[in-house]
Design a protein around this motif. Structure first.
Motif, PDB file in Angstrom:
ATOM      1  N   GLU A   1       0.818  -1.226   0.000  1.00  0.00           N
ATOM      2  CA  GLU A   1       0.000   0.000   0.000  1.00  0.00           C
ATOM      3  C   GLU A   1       0.846   1.267   0.000  1.00  0.00           C
ATOM      4  O   GLU A   1       0.415   2.326   0.462  1.00  0.00           O
ATOM      5  N   PHE A   2       2.081   1.153  -0.519  1.00  0.00           N
ATOM      6  CA  PHE A   2       3.019   2.286  -0.403  1.00  0.00           C
ATOM      7  C   PHE A   2       2.515   3.567  -1.068  1.00  0.00           C
ATOM      8  O   PHE A   2       2.762   4.673  -0.564  1.00  0.00           O
ATOM      9  N   GLU A   3       1.761   3.423  -2.151  1.00  0.00           N
ATOM     10  CA  GLU A   3       1.292   4.641  -2.843  1.00  0.00           C
ATOM     11  C   GLU A   3       0.281   5.397  -1.974  1.00  0.00           C
ATOM     12  O   GLU A   3       0.350   6.629  -1.860  1.00  0.00           O
ATOM     13  N   ALA A   4      -0.621   4.647  -1.359  1.00  0.00           N
ATOM     14  CA  ALA A   4      -1.609   5.274  -0.479  1.00  0.00           C
ATOM     15  C   ALA A   4      -0.907   5.931   0.717  1.00  0.00           C
ATOM     16  O   ALA A   4      -1.264   7.037   1.141  1.00  0.00           O
ATOM     17  N   GLU A   5       0.112   5.235   1.250  1.00  0.00           N
ATOM     18  CA  GLU A   5       0.876   5.777   2.393  1.00  0.00           C
ATOM     19  C   GLU A   5       1.557   7.085   2.001  1.00  0.00           C
ATOM     20  O   GLU A   5       1.505   8.072   2.731  1.00  0.00           O
ATOM     21  N   LEU A   6       2.217   7.060   0.851  1.00  0.00           N
ATOM     22  CA  LEU A   6       2.936   8.258   0.386  1.00  0.00           C
ATOM     23  C   LEU A   6       1.948   9.403   0.150  1.00  0.00           C
ATOM     24  O   LEU A   6       2.224  10.552   0.496  1.00  0.00           O
ATOM     25  N   SER A   7       0.802   9.074  -0.431  1.00  0.00           N
ATOM     26  CA  SER A   7      -0.195  10.107  -0.716  1.00  0.00           C
ATOM     27  C   SER A   7      -0.697  10.751   0.579  1.00  0.00           C
ATOM     28  O   SER A   7      -0.962  11.952   0.621  1.00  0.00           O
ATOM     29  N   LYS A   8      -0.803   9.955   1.648  1.00  0.00           N
ATOM     30  CA  LYS A   8      -1.242  10.509   2.940  1.00  0.00           C
ATOM     31  C   LYS A   8      -0.164  11.402   3.546  1.00  0.00           C
ATOM     32  O   LYS A   8      -0.443  12.416   4.169  1.00  0.00           O
ATOM     33  N   LYS A   9       1.091  10.983   3.358  1.00  0.00           N
ATOM     34  CA  LYS A   9       2.212  11.688   4.005  1.00  0.00           C
ATOM     35  C   LYS A   9       2.637  12.962   3.278  1.00  0.00           C
ATOM     36  O   LYS A   9       3.052  13.927   3.915  1.00  0.00           O
ATOM     37  N   GLU A  10       2.552  12.946   1.953  1.00  0.00           N
ATOM     38  CA  GLU A  10       3.090  14.054   1.152  1.00  0.00           C
ATOM     39  C   GLU A  10       2.247  15.317   1.278  1.00  0.00           C
ATOM     40  O   GLU A  10       1.044  15.259   1.532  1.00  0.00           O
ATOM     41  N   SER A  11       2.911  16.456   1.055  1.00  0.00           N
ATOM     42  CA  SER A  11       2.160  17.712   1.083  1.00  0.00           C
ATOM     43  C   SER A  11       2.150  18.366  -0.297  1.00  0.00           C
ATOM     44  O   SER A  11       1.652  19.467  -0.475  1.00  0.00           O
ATOM     45  N   THR A  12       2.723  17.672  -1.281  1.00  0.00           N
ATOM     46  CA  THR A  12       2.787  18.193  -2.647  1.00  0.00           C
ATOM     47  C   THR A  12       2.497  17.046  -3.620  1.00  0.00           C
ATOM     48  O   THR A  12       2.707  15.877  -3.261  1.00  0.00           O
ATOM     49  N   PRO A  13       2.022  17.346  -4.838  1.00  0.00           N
ATOM     50  CA  PRO A  13       1.899  16.255  -5.813  1.00  0.00           C
ATOM     51  C   PRO A  13       3.255  15.595  -6.035  1.00  0.00           C
ATOM     52  O   PRO A  13       4.293  16.247  -5.899  1.00  0.00           O
ATOM     53  N   PHE A  14       3.252  14.304  -6.352  1.00  0.00           N
ATOM     54  CA  PHE A  14       4.521  13.579  -6.532  1.00  0.00           C
ATOM     55  C   PHE A  14       4.352  12.489  -7.591  1.00  0.00           C
ATOM     56  O   PHE A  14       3.224  12.099  -7.919  1.00  0.00           O
ATOM     57  N   TRP A  15       5.498  12.019  -8.093  1.00  0.00           N
ATOM     58  CA  TRP A  15       5.491  10.978  -9.128  1.00  0.00           C
ATOM     59  C   TRP A  15       5.875   9.620  -8.553  1.00  0.00           C
ATOM     60  O   TRP A  15       6.755   9.551  -7.681  1.00  0.00           O
ATOM     61  N   VAL A  16       5.248   8.567  -9.062  1.00  0.00           N
ATOM     62  CA  VAL A  16       5.710   7.208  -8.779  1.00  0.00           C
ATOM     63  C   VAL A  16       6.062   6.574 -10.130  1.00  0.00           C
ATOM     64  O   VAL A  16       5.244   6.571 -11.061  1.00  0.00           O
TER      65      VAL A  16
ATOM     66  N   TYR B   1       9.773  -0.509 -16.173  1.00  0.00           N
ATOM     67  CA  TYR B   1       8.885   0.181 -17.115  1.00  0.00           C
ATOM     68  C   TYR B   1       9.092   1.684 -17.066  1.00  0.00           C
ATOM     69  O   TYR B   1       9.139   2.274 -15.978  1.00  0.00           O
ATOM     70  N   HIS B   2       9.204   2.286 -18.253  1.00  0.00           N
ATOM     71  CA  HIS B   2       9.409   3.735 -18.323  1.00  0.00           C
ATOM     72  C   HIS B   2       8.055   4.438 -18.283  1.00  0.00           C
ATOM     73  O   HIS B   2       7.656   5.113 -19.224  1.00  0.00           O
ATOM     74  N   ASN B   3       7.362   4.207 -17.177  1.00  0.00           N
ATOM     75  CA  ASN B   3       6.080   4.883 -17.002  1.00  0.00           C
ATOM     76  C   ASN B   3       6.037   5.632 -15.678  1.00  0.00           C
ATOM     77  O   ASN B   3       6.926   5.473 -14.831  1.00  0.00           O
ATOM     78  N   TYR B   4       5.025   6.456 -15.523  1.00  0.00           N
ATOM     79  CA  TYR B   4       4.967   7.399 -14.389  1.00  0.00           C
ATOM     80  C   TYR B   4       3.513   7.695 -14.047  1.00  0.00           C
ATOM     81  O   TYR B   4       2.666   7.842 -14.931  1.00  0.00           O
ATOM     82  N   ASP B   5       3.233   7.752 -12.758  1.00  0.00           N
ATOM     83  CA  ASP B   5       1.900   8.167 -12.299  1.00  0.00           C
ATOM     84  C   ASP B   5       2.070   9.399 -11.431  1.00  0.00           C
ATOM     85  O   ASP B   5       2.998   9.453 -10.615  1.00  0.00           O
ATOM     86  N   LEU B   6       1.178  10.345 -11.597  1.00  0.00           N
ATOM     87  CA  LEU B   6       1.187  11.516 -10.716  1.00  0.00           C
ATOM     88  C   LEU B   6       0.164  11.283  -9.607  1.00  0.00           C
ATOM     89  O   LEU B   6      -0.986  10.919  -9.884  1.00  0.00           O
ATOM     90  N   PHE B   7       0.613  11.473  -8.371  1.00  0.00           N
ATOM     91  CA  PHE B   7      -0.266  11.314  -7.207  1.00  0.00           C
ATOM     92  C   PHE B   7      -0.502  12.664  -6.546  1.00  0.00           C
ATOM     93  O   PHE B   7       0.396  13.509  -6.523  1.00  0.00           O
ATOM     94  N   TYR B   8      -1.699  12.812  -5.959  1.00  0.00           N
ATOM     95  CA  TYR B   8      -2.006  14.018  -5.193  1.00  0.00           C
ATOM     96  C   TYR B   8      -1.736  13.747  -3.715  1.00  0.00           C
ATOM     97  O   TYR B   8      -1.862  12.605  -3.259  1.00  0.00           O
ATOM     98  N   PRO B   9      -1.393  14.796  -2.959  1.00  0.00           N
ATOM     99  CA  PRO B   9      -1.136  14.611  -1.528  1.00  0.00           C
ATOM    100  C   PRO B   9      -2.440  14.524  -0.726  1.00  0.00           C
ATOM    101  O   PRO B   9      -3.522  14.469  -1.320  1.00  0.00           O
ATOM    102  N   GLU B  10      -2.331  14.510   0.583  1.00  0.00           N
ATOM    103  CA  GLU B  10      -3.470  14.500   1.526  1.00  0.00           C
ATOM    104  C   GLU B  10      -4.359  13.274   1.332  1.00  0.00           C
ATOM    105  O   GLU B  10      -5.559  13.321   1.603  1.00  0.00           O
ATOM    106  N   GLY B  11      -3.787  12.194   0.776  1.00  0.00           N
ATOM    107  CA  GLY B  11      -4.547  10.962   0.614  1.00  0.00           C
ATOM    108  C   GLY B  11      -5.460  10.929  -0.603  1.00  0.00           C
ATOM    109  O   GLY B  11      -6.260  10.008  -0.749  1.00  0.00           O
TER     110      GLY B  11
END
Ligand code: ASN
Length: 306
Positions: free
Chosen positions: A180-195, A214-224
């Motif tokens: 669940e690392f993406e969900a964890e990071l999204s909760k912790k971060e205060s800025t949009p970030f890439w995975v 894989y040369h792919n990328y997802d943009l995640f929003y912060p605050e979960g």
């Protein structure tokens, strides 16, 4: 019906729609200003995105042909961008994904949504990610400036994030934080970030030497708020695409014209991605559930009244 009437008549709904209007105006203006060409959406086709997660079939029969409702226009984007006369394209693309009912509770899924789907010939991930950061920052800035009243009504505060956004490698962070690392990071971060680097569809470019990267990328929003954009550099050579289809147990014939074009050497190097409009609006408005973005939202598993 009372609930629909209330939702339609509320100030909150009107504020969200006003913010969405500014989002679209800002993003489309950004792309027009950089010479992108807009294409119209395809909603029915003999081919569509196979998607890496399972959804119910949304095919229909028409005059003896099987047509599918568009899950994403990735295959059409790759075909279109191979024209030597088109370099940068986008589509405001309605997608239908009949997700399993259990996705409804997650707050991020709709079975019908719109993505701003973009593709650039010859581009690589750095260029595309940099462009998306500029677009997202410009749009947040314009919403914060032009929609002060609506943002205040929603009890939200908006700040333009600084660039570059943080970048996380998926293998490293899965090891550190678990599945669940993406969900964890999204909760912790205060800025949009890439995975970076997700094992998924056959058209996302896999490293030639380091198979499984894989040369792919997802943009995640912060605050979960979770994932908001997915994209990749593309594989386009027939032998590579064919191998990857076989590995995934998918049939070449399912991708008819696309694979024929690849066989003839007609596809080219590109990178792109799609940003979900409803998810971006949900994040900007700070909404608990994506259903609040539209009075006609179709959440997986719901009984629809309109
Ligand atoms: N739009 C995505 C992309 O360009 C594909 C998708 O939505 N599945 O990579």
């Amino acid at each position: 019906m009372k609930e629909l009437a209330e939702r339609m008549g509320s100030r909150k709904t009107a504020a969200v729609l006003a913010i969405q209007t500014t989002v679209l105006n800002s993003m489309l203006g950004f792309l027009y200003g950089r010479g992108f060409v807009q294409m119209m959406p395809v909603m029915l086709s003999t081919i569509t995105d196979p998607l890496c997660h399972s959804v119910f079939d949304a095919g229909i029969e028409y005059c003896g042909q099987k047509l599918q409702l568009t899950k994403s226009m990735i295959l059409h984007k790759q075909i279109a961008i191979s024209s030597p006369h088109l370099e940068k394209i986008f589509i405001l693309s309605p997608n239908v994904r009949l997700e399993k009912p259990e996705c409804g509770v997650k707050g991020r899924y709709l079975i019908e949504f719109t993505q701003l789907d973009i593709e650039m010939r010859g581009a690589g991930k750095k260029e595309f990610m940099g462009l998306m950061e500029k677009m997202v920052r410009k749009t947040i800035g314009e919403v914060a400036h032009e929609r002060k009243r609506e943002i205040a009504l929603l009890g939200r505060e908006l700040r333009v994030p600084s660039s570059p956004f943080p970048v996380y490698e998926s293998k490293e962070w899965r090891k550190k934080l678990g599945e669940e690392f993406e969900a964890e990071l999204s909760k912790k971060e205060s800025t949009p970030f890439w995975v970076m680097d997700h094992a998924r569809e056959f058209y996302d470019r896999e490293d030639e030497k380091e198979r499984g990267y894989y040369h792919n990328y997802d943009l995640f929003y912060p605050e979960g708020f979770g994932e908001g954009l997915s994209g990749a550099e593309r594989d386009f050579e027939y032998s590579v695409l064919k191998r990857k289809l076989v590995e995934r147990g998918q049939k070449e014939e399912e991708f008819g014209a696309y694979m024929e074009l690849a066989k003839g050497g007609h596809l080219s190097k590109s990178a792109g991605g799609g940003i979900g409009i409803e998810r971006f609006v949900r994040y900007l408005c700070g909404l608990e559930h994506i259903r609040e973005v539209s009075p006609f939202a179709k959440v997986p598993g719901d009984t629809f009244v309109v």
